[in-house]
Scaffold this active site. Structure first.
Site, PDB file in Angstrom:
ATOM      1  N   GLU A   1      10.409  -6.905  66.927  1.00  0.00           N
ATOM      2  CA  GLU A   1      10.665  -8.205  67.558  1.00  0.00           C
ATOM      3  C   GLU A   1       9.387  -9.033  67.642  1.00  0.00           C
ATOM      4  O   GLU A   1       8.313  -8.514  67.975  1.00  0.00           O
ATOM      5  CB  GLU A   1      11.189  -8.029  68.990  1.00  0.00           C
ATOM      6  CG  GLU A   1      12.689  -7.958  69.077  1.00  0.00           C
ATOM      7  CD  GLU A   1      13.156  -6.554  69.379  1.00  0.00           C
ATOM      8  OE1 GLU A   1      12.456  -5.606  68.939  1.00  0.00           O
ATOM      9  OE2 GLU A   1      14.202  -6.421  70.037  1.00  0.00           O
TER      10      GLU A   1
ATOM     11  N   ASP B   1      21.825 -27.373  53.890  1.00  0.00           N
ATOM     12  CA  ASP B   1      22.217 -25.970  53.746  1.00  0.00           C
ATOM     13  C   ASP B   1      22.367 -25.715  52.246  1.00  0.00           C
ATOM     14  O   ASP B   1      23.326 -26.176  51.624  1.00  0.00           O
ATOM     15  CB  ASP B   1      23.538 -25.737  54.485  1.00  0.00           C
ATOM     16  CG  ASP B   1      24.032 -24.305  54.367  1.00  0.00           C
ATOM     17  OD1 ASP B   1      23.556 -23.569  53.471  1.00  0.00           O
ATOM     18  OD2 ASP B   1      24.907 -23.912  55.162  1.00  0.00           O
TER      19      ASP B   1
ATOM     20  N   THR C   1      21.105 -18.763  52.576  1.00  0.00           N
ATOM     21  CA  THR C   1      21.219 -17.319  52.474  1.00  0.00           C
ATOM     22  C   THR C   1      20.308 -16.907  51.321  1.00  0.00           C
ATOM     23  O   THR C   1      19.802 -17.760  50.591  1.00  0.00           O
ATOM     24  CB  THR C   1      22.663 -16.874  52.152  1.00  0.00           C
ATOM     25  OG1 THR C   1      23.113 -17.574  50.998  1.00  0.00           O
ATOM     26  CG2 THR C   1      23.598 -17.127  53.324  1.00  0.00           C
TER      27      THR C   1
ATOM     28  N   ARG D   1      21.326  -9.449  51.284  1.00  0.00           N
ATOM     29  CA  ARG D   1      22.099 -10.279  52.221  1.00  0.00           C
ATOM     30  C   ARG D   1      21.185 -10.643  53.385  1.00  0.00           C
ATOM     31  O   ARG D   1      20.866  -9.802  54.225  1.00  0.00           O
ATOM     32  CB  ARG D   1      23.323  -9.529  52.718  1.00  0.00           C
ATOM     33  CG  ARG D   1      24.274  -9.103  51.617  1.00  0.00           C
ATOM     34  CD  ARG D   1      25.597  -8.685  52.173  1.00  0.00           C
ATOM     35  NE  ARG D   1      26.376  -9.840  52.519  1.00  0.00           N
ATOM     36  CZ  ARG D   1      27.211 -10.468  51.685  1.00  0.00           C
ATOM     37  NH1 ARG D   1      27.357 -10.027  50.454  1.00  0.00           N
ATOM     38  NH2 ARG D   1      27.903 -11.516  52.075  1.00  0.00           N
TER      39      ARG D   1
END
Ligand code: DSN
Length: 439
Positions: free
Chosen positions: A63, A207, A233, A242
Site C-alpha cells: 500500500e 477513456d 485498461t 488485466r
C-alpha cells in the site's frame, strides 16, 4: 545443479495439487486456440507478460506509492512500479501516471472520486450509443451518485453528435466530460472534446481502454496533448495483463493518486504492475507498431467484406479495431447471431446498436474486433474467409425452415473449416505440444 521442473509439475504444483482446476485451464487453452476470437476487448498476451503476471510478486503487500509505503520490504516493488510508470510516460507522453488501478472501471471511479463530488454534473457517451457503464450509466455508481448527462451519436451517420455535446455542456456545465467508449468504431476527435469541455470549465477525461494499443503505436491520434486525464485498461488492444492506468496533467496527480489509494483500493497487484511494465516495453517495439497497423487494416478489410455481403455496419465502417453490426437485415437478432457464431467456432458478443429498439439482453447487433486475431497472425486473406463464414452462419440461422439438427450440422461444417485455419496460426502465450496441437 538441481533439475528444473515446470512449476505445474513440481510437488504441490497445479498438475499435482489441483488437476480439476488445471483441466479447466487446459480446456480454455484449447478453446482459445480452436476458435476465432473476435471480442474486441480481448487479446492474446505474450509469454513474457504471462510470466510476470504469475510471478512471486503476488506475495507482497505494498500500500502506498514508491518511497512512501505502509509496509517494509519494498526494495524490488518500488523498482518495478517506478519502471512501469517511467515506461508509461515514455510510451504515452504523459506528465503523471498511476499504474495501480485494478482495471478500467476502478480507474474511472478514481477519476470521479478524485476530481468531483457526489451530485456534480458529469457527461459521457451513453452506453446504448457505444459508451461505457462508468461514463454515467444509470445502473453504475457513476450514474447513481453524480448528475449524469449523456450524449449520443447522430442517427444519420452514427458519428458523435458534437452539436449535442456542446449544447449539453453549455446547459449543464459538467465538472467532468468523458470521451471514448467501448463500441464506437470511428476516430475519437479528442481535440474537439477538449475545446468544448474546456470552454465550460470541465475537466476532460479520455477513456482509451479499447484503443490504447493503437494510441501507443501512433495509429490513432493521442488524447494526451488535448485532455486533462486519460484512463485505460491494459489488456485490450495494448495486449497486457488485466489492469488499469490513469495518466493526467501534473496538476491533477495528487488528487488522482489519493483517490486510487487510499480512496478506493488497498495494495496494488504487483504481478500485474510488473506485467504492465513488460507490456509497455513491448509497445515500444517496431513489431508492436506493425501489429497495431495490421489490427486497423484487418478491421477495414473485414468491414468491407461484410458490407459487400449485406451486413449493416454502424456508421458505415470502421477506423479502428472494432465493427458494430446491426444484423436485423440478415433476418436474425444479435443474440441469435452471437450464439450461432459460437457454435461455428467464431466468438463475438451481442451488443446494442445506436437507437436499438431491442433490449440489452436481446439486442439487434453484434460487436466484433481484430486485436486477438491479428496477434495470432491473421491478415487480409483470413478476413475474407471470416466474412464468408459469418455470412453462412447468418443464412443458416435465419432459415426458419431448417431443422435444428441440420443447423447444427451446418455450424459443425463451418467449425471444422475454422479449426483448420486456426491450426495454421498458433497464438502467443498458449500451451502447445510437440505436435503443434494445443495442450
Ligand atoms: N468489458 C469491456 C468491453 O468488452 O468493452 C468494457 O469494460
Amino acid at each position: 545443479m538441481q533439475a528444473v521442473v515446470a512449476p505445474s509439475q513440481a510437488a504441490g504444483g497445479l498438475t499435482e495439487f489441483d488437476p480439476e482446476v488445471e483441466a479447466i485451464i487446459r480446456a480454455e487453452n484449447k478453446r482459445q486456440h480452436n476458435k476465432i476470437r473476435l471480442i474486441p476487448s480481448e487479446n492474446y498476451t505474450s509469454q513474457a507478460v504471462l510470466e510476470a503476471t504469475g510471478s512471486i510478486l503476488t506475495n507482497k503487500y505494498s500500500e502506498g506509492y514508491a518511497g512512501e509505503r505502509y509496509y517494509e520490504g519494498q526494495q524490488q516493488i518500488d523498482k518495478i512500479e517506478e519502471l512501469a510508470v517511467k515506461r508509461a510516460k515514455a510510451v504515452f507522453g504523459a506528465e503523471h501516471v498511476n499504474v495501480q488501478p485494478y482495471s478500467g472501471s476502478p480507474a474511472n471511479q478514481a477519476v470521479y472520486v478524485g476530481l468531483c463530488a457526489p451530485g456534480d454534473a458529469v457527461m459521457g457517451l451513453s452506453l446504448a450509443h457505444g459508451g461505457h457503464l462508468t461514463h454515467g450509466d444509470k445502473v453504475s455508481i457513476s450514474g447513481m451518485h453524480y448528475k449524469s448527462v449523456q450524449y449520443g451519436v447522430r442517427k444519420e451517420d452514427g458519428l458523435i453528435d458534437f452539436d449535442q455535446v456542446e449544447a449539453l455542456a453549455k446547459e449543464h456545465q459538467p465538472k467532468l466530460l468523458f470521451c471514448g467508449g467501448t463500441a464506437y468504431p470511428r476516430v475519437v476527435d479528442f481535440a474537439h472534446f477538449a475545446e468544448i469541455g474546456h470552454a465550460v470549465g470541465a475537466i476532460v477525461v479520455a477513456d482509451i481502454a479499447h484503443i490504447a494499443g493503437l494510441v501507443a503505436a501512433g495509429v490513432h491520434q493521442s488524447p494526451v496533448p488535448h485532455v486533462d486525464v486519460v484512463t485505460t485498461t491494459t489488456h485490450k488492444s495494448l495486449r497486457g495483463p488485466r489492469g488499469g492506468m490513469i495518466m493526467c496533467k501534473a496538476q491533477y496527480a495528487a488528487a488522482i493518486d489519493k483517490a486510487v489509494f487510499p480512496g478506493l483500493q488497498g495494495g496494488p497487484h504487483n504481478g500485474t504492475t510488473a506485467a504492465i511494465a513488460v507490456t509497455l516495453k513491448e509497445a515500444m517495439g517496431v513489431e508492436f507498431k506493425a501489429y497495431s497497423q495490421q489490427v486497423v487494416d484487418n478491421a477495414k478489410v473485414l468491414g468491407e467484406e461484410l458490407s459487400a455481403r449485406g451486413f449493416a455496419l454502424s456508421s458505415g465502417g470502421t477506423d479502428n479495431h472494432l465493427i458494430l453490426i446491426d444484423v436485423t437485415d440478415k433476418g436474425v437478432t444479435g443474440y441469435q447471431m452471437a450464439k450461432a457464431l459460437d457454435q461455428a467456432g467464431i466468438v463475438c458478443n451481442f451488443n446494442r446498436v445506436p437507437f436499438d429498439s431491442r433490449p440489452a439482453k436481446r439486442p439487434s447487433g453484434i460487436r466484433i474486433g481484430t486485436p486477438a486475431i491479428t496477434s495470432r497472425g491473421f491478415g487480409a486473406d483470413e478476413m475474407k474467409h471470416l466474412a464468408e463464414w459469418m455470412d453462412r452462419v447468418a443464412q443458416v440461422r435465419a432459415d426458419e425452415g431448417k431443422e435444428l439438427d441440420d443447423r447444427k450440422k451446418a455450424y459443425a461444417e463451418i467449425r471444422a473449416e475454422v479449426r483448420a485455419l486456426c491450426d495454421r496460426f498458433p497464438a502467443p502465450g498458449l500451451l502447445y505440444g510437440e505436435d503443434g496441437q494445443p495442450l
